[in-house]
Scaffold this active site. Structure first.
Site, PDB file in Angstrom:
ATOM      1  N   ASP A 126      74.141  -4.131  16.897  1.00 27.97           N
ATOM      2  CA  ASP A 126      72.770  -3.953  16.463  1.00 27.97           C
ATOM      3  C   ASP A 126      72.051  -5.249  16.830  1.00 27.97           C
ATOM      4  OD1 ASP A 126      70.539  -3.061  14.908  1.00 27.97           O
ATOM      5  OD2 ASP A 126      71.202  -4.458  13.372  1.00 27.97           O
ATOM      6  N   CYS A 179      88.744 -31.175  -6.592  1.00 24.75           N
ATOM      7  CA  CYS A 179      87.561 -30.520  -7.166  1.00 24.75           C
ATOM      8  C   CYS A 179      87.921 -29.892  -8.503  1.00 24.75           C
ATOM      9  CB  CYS A 179      87.072 -29.397  -6.255  1.00 24.75           C
ATOM     10  SG  CYS A 179      86.797 -29.863  -4.561  1.00 24.75           S
TER      11      CYS A 179
END
Lengths: 55, 728
Positions: free
Chosen positions: B438, B33
């Site tokens: 949560d 890349c």
């Protein structure tokens, strides 16, 4: 032992040159991307020659 | 979409007519890349430099000022298959990077000095058993002093300053025995050299500094890397805001460029990027990211809105504010300050070790001196022996024992999708015996999901999805996403606050509120079964359907809860959402302890209650309302989609849709803590072996050097065992 007069300053100055080299490499950001540098060493030369060609 | 961002905020003039731009690039993961991007971009005329940083997934570009549009690079990268976003280093990251570089520079100086001194020491060591003239030995000692004294004065500064500040605060930290050891070793060596004595410890002192700096650098580099990655994540979110640059003209700018007092336009389906007050417009907003409440709320002029609020129906104008008058944010920042103070009282393992270590070592040295005096040795010899004890016990291995494990373990966690914010997080997570989760955004995915897809025919879903593409409403967007729709229907109008409508195959087609599509009965049926769902109705000619859109649990949530239970960790749900929603989630996951409708204050109260009972709690949460609890808990984690504040105060951030990183974090941390303890014991064993030799007065500089490097290498090798990756 007179040889020390030459050898000691020589050893010290070689060490100092090495240190300066390290500080220069640090300043020019050569330790910013250690992963990339590992790959650049074995990358093909193609990107470089391409770059020259475009200039 | 990012192509229309105003880049000017990110462009930097480097002088010499060049412009510099930093991009965070998603998807760079190999050397291929890197080569592809650099080759492609440097072929663009007028680009003077394109350099990829593989470690941080970033790209630095420079080109001649005024010749190129920055958006060109983004679109060129998109052609190559990479998403790129402009970013700006924040202050915290710049500071971490500067510190890491400073430590590396000191490490370099110490290491070069150590190498050169070793070259002088070896002749002395071998000369002492053969036939070196005392004058030659003295000469070599003076040369060593010449190299070591300035190098130590420069490179040991981090230890000296940290020891000084600890002493000023009337405390002791690891750096106090280190500094005393270094200073005494150097002072003795100078005095011994003046007295033409046989042994000087210049080499040991500078080697000690080099080893310890290596430990510090590892620690710092880990922090720097995490910060850089967090910076990229912020850039990839590409938070933008639509700002009024004049009463009638708008422009899309990066959220970072918004100043207090600016007026921002919020359209349906947009997430608010700033805190502020509504000055014009009315809308339903989804505050679930802030309060945990999943039912939409209504805002009118004067209401406060917070970053992360999702606008659902109307268009709003918001005046950005720095210190918002909103009571919620004020209260949260007050709670947060309080909670952070409590956390700073936590004593790290290394500090606890050094509190035991320093007095023991200094007492041993004193006793050695008194012992030798009592035995009849001269004052000078007794002091030299006592100092040899201090040098040999100088916590070289101790200084490496913990940072080395932390570095290796954080690398392993990185592979499992966990980013550590705090260096001592590993220790604290390893100690936990209870997890508080949560619900909204943590157990559930932040994006909405269509729950009753199976009850609706496929072709209807596809058609509704194509129609939904014309709406910006988040509920409609969920329908479009689940239908996999890509091509919008032609000639569709939007009825603000109602829905979208048009003609398809000669029949009217509508998507929106149930009343807008005449599907109230279907909607009521769904709401009776599932009061948490939002309903979006669809009609085509006479046929009517209703989609139930709701939040979905993370796919592996139940597995992770079971996995935590197997490890002996209790699981509890504490949510700001209403009771039916929390009960449903708890039942699905098999969690028996849950609390609903909990305010930020009550969350902290619950944590304090548990702390009083002796529980060590890992809090996992994402909302603004969780931020104080995240800071107050023994340890904390946030998903990467959390509000900015929550991500900043959490000890660790985890990536992706899955909850598995939470489990991996606990497992890796526990193993790492075991290794840290082992390492500390290894350091103790080394001392038990080496100290008697020092007390006996048999330590030569050669033994000191060998013992020091030997113990450091053993500790490093043991730390590498933390690398075994957790299968998740």
């Amino acid at each position: 032992m007179e040889v020390l007069i030459i050898l000691v300053p020589l050893a010290l100055s070689l060490g100092f040159v090495g240190l300066l080299g390290f500080l220069w490499s640090l300043k020019s950001g050569q330790y910013d991307d250690l992963d990339g540098a590992a790959w650049r060493a074995i990358a093909d030369d193609e990107p470089v020659s391409d770059h020259r060609g475009s200039k | 979409m990012h192509a229309d961002i105003d880049f000017s905020h990110y462009l930097k003039n480097t002088g010499a007519g060049l412009v510099h731009l930093d991009l965070a690039v998603e998807g760079i993961n190999c050397a291929g890349c890197m080569a592809k991007i650099e080759r492609n971009l440097s072929n663009i005329p007028d680009v003077t430099s394109a350099r990829v940083n593989l470690t941080d997934s970033r790209l630095a570009l420079e080109w001649k000022a005024g010749t190129l549009e920055p958006a060109l690079f983004v679109s060129r990268l998109a052609e190559l298959g990479y998403k790129a976003y402009p970013f700006e280093r924040d202050d915290a990251e710049t500071l971490e990077a500067q510190r890491a570089q400073g430590l590396l520079r000191r490490l370099g100086v110490a290491a070069f000095a150590a190498m050169n001194v070793m070259m002088l020491s070896i002749p002395v060591w071998s000369g002492n058993v053969s036939d070196m003239l005392p004058e030659q030995r003295d000469f070599f000692h003076w040369l060593s002093a010449l190299i070591v004294l300035p190098a130590a004065a420069y490179s040991a500064q981090p230890f000296f300053s940290s020891a000084l500040s600890a002493l000023r605060a009337r405390g002791v930290n690891m750096d106090v025995p280190i500094s005393i050891g270094i200073v005494l070793a150097l002072a003795t060596s100078v005095i011994e050299t003046i007295n033409h004595a046989e042994h000087a410890y210049f080499d040991a002192a500078i080697m000690l500094i080099a080893f310890l700096l290596a430990g510090r650098y590892l620690d710092q580099n880990m922090r720097r890397r995490t910060r850089a990655f967090a910076g990229n994540l912020a850039a990839l979110k590409a938070e933008t805001a639509t700002k009024f640059i004049s009463p009638t003209e708008i422009r899309t700018v990066p959220a970072a460029a918004i100043r207090p007092g600016d007026i921002v336009l919020l359209r349906p389906g947009e997430r608010c990027a700033v805190d502020g007050n509504v000055i014009e417009g009315r809308s339903e907003v989804d505050q679930s990211l802030i309060t945990g409440e999943t039912l939409p709320a209504m805002v009118t002029p004067g209401s406060a809105v917070f970053a992360g609020t999702l606008v659902r129906s109307g268009t709003l104008r918001v005046r950005a504010s720095a210190a918002s008058g909103g009571t919620l944010l004020d209260e949260i920042s007050r709670l947060l300050d309080h909670a952070l103070q409590a956390r700073s009282r936590y004593l790290r393992l290394a500090e606890r070790a050094s509190r035991l270590y320093a007095p023991v070592v200094h007492a041993t040295a004193l006793l050695t001196m008194l012992g030798w005096l009592a035995y009849g040795a001269s004052f000078h010899d007794s002091i030299v022996t006592a100092i040899a004890v201090l040098i040999i016990t100088c916590p070289c291995a101790l200084g490496l024992a913990i940072p080395a494990v932390q570095t290796v373990a954080s690398g392993a966690l990185f592979g499992s999708g966990v980013l550590l914010n705090a260096g001592d997080a590993i220790e604290r997570v390893a100690e936990i015996d209870r997890v508080i989760l949560d619900k909204t955004g943590t157990l559930t995915l932040p994006e909405l999901d269509v729950a009753n897809l199976a009850e609706i025919p496929d072709d209807v879903v596809r058609l509704a999805g194509r129609l939904a593409l014309s709406s910006r409403h988040p509920v409609a967007a969920a329908v479009a996403r689940y239908a996999g729709a890509a091509s919008p229907l032609p000639d569709i109008q939007e009825e603000p606050g109602q829905g979208v409508h048009g003609l398809h195959e000669g029949r009217p087609i509508r998507l929106g509120r149930p009343s807008f599509c005449g599907a109230d009965d279907l909607a009521n049926e769904i709401l009776c079964r599932d009061p948490e769902a939002s309903v979006v109705a669809f009609s085509h000619g006479d046929s009517r359907y209703a989609f139930a859109v709701r939040q979905r649990l993370r796919p592996d949530a139940a597995e992770v809860v079971a996995g935590l239970a197997r490890m002996g960790v209790a699981v509890e749900i504490v949510s700001g959402d209403r009771e039916p929603a929390v009960r449903l989630a708890a039942e699905q996951l098999g969690v028996h302890e849950w609390r609903a409708g909990v305010s930020p204050v009550d969350k902290i109260a619950r944590l304090e209650e548990l702390a009083r009972q002796g529980c060590k709690v890992l809090m996992v949460g994402d909302g603004l309302n969780d931020a104080p609890a995240l800071a107050a808990a023994h340890a904390s984690m946030s998903p990467v989609t959390a509000t900015h504040l929550s991500r900043a105060v959490a000890d660790a951030v985890f990536l992706g849709e899955r909850l598995a990183p939470v489990l991996a974090e606990v497992k890796v941390s526990r193993r790492a803590l075991r290794l840290m303890r082992q390492n500390l014991w290894l350091a103790v064993i080394y001392n038990v072996l080496a100290v008697p030799i020092a007390i006996a007065g048999l330590v030569t500089p050669l033994i000191a050097a060998a013992a020091m490097s030997g113990s450091s290498i053993i500790v490093m090798l043991n730390a590498l065992r933390a690398r075994a990756r957790e299968a998740v």
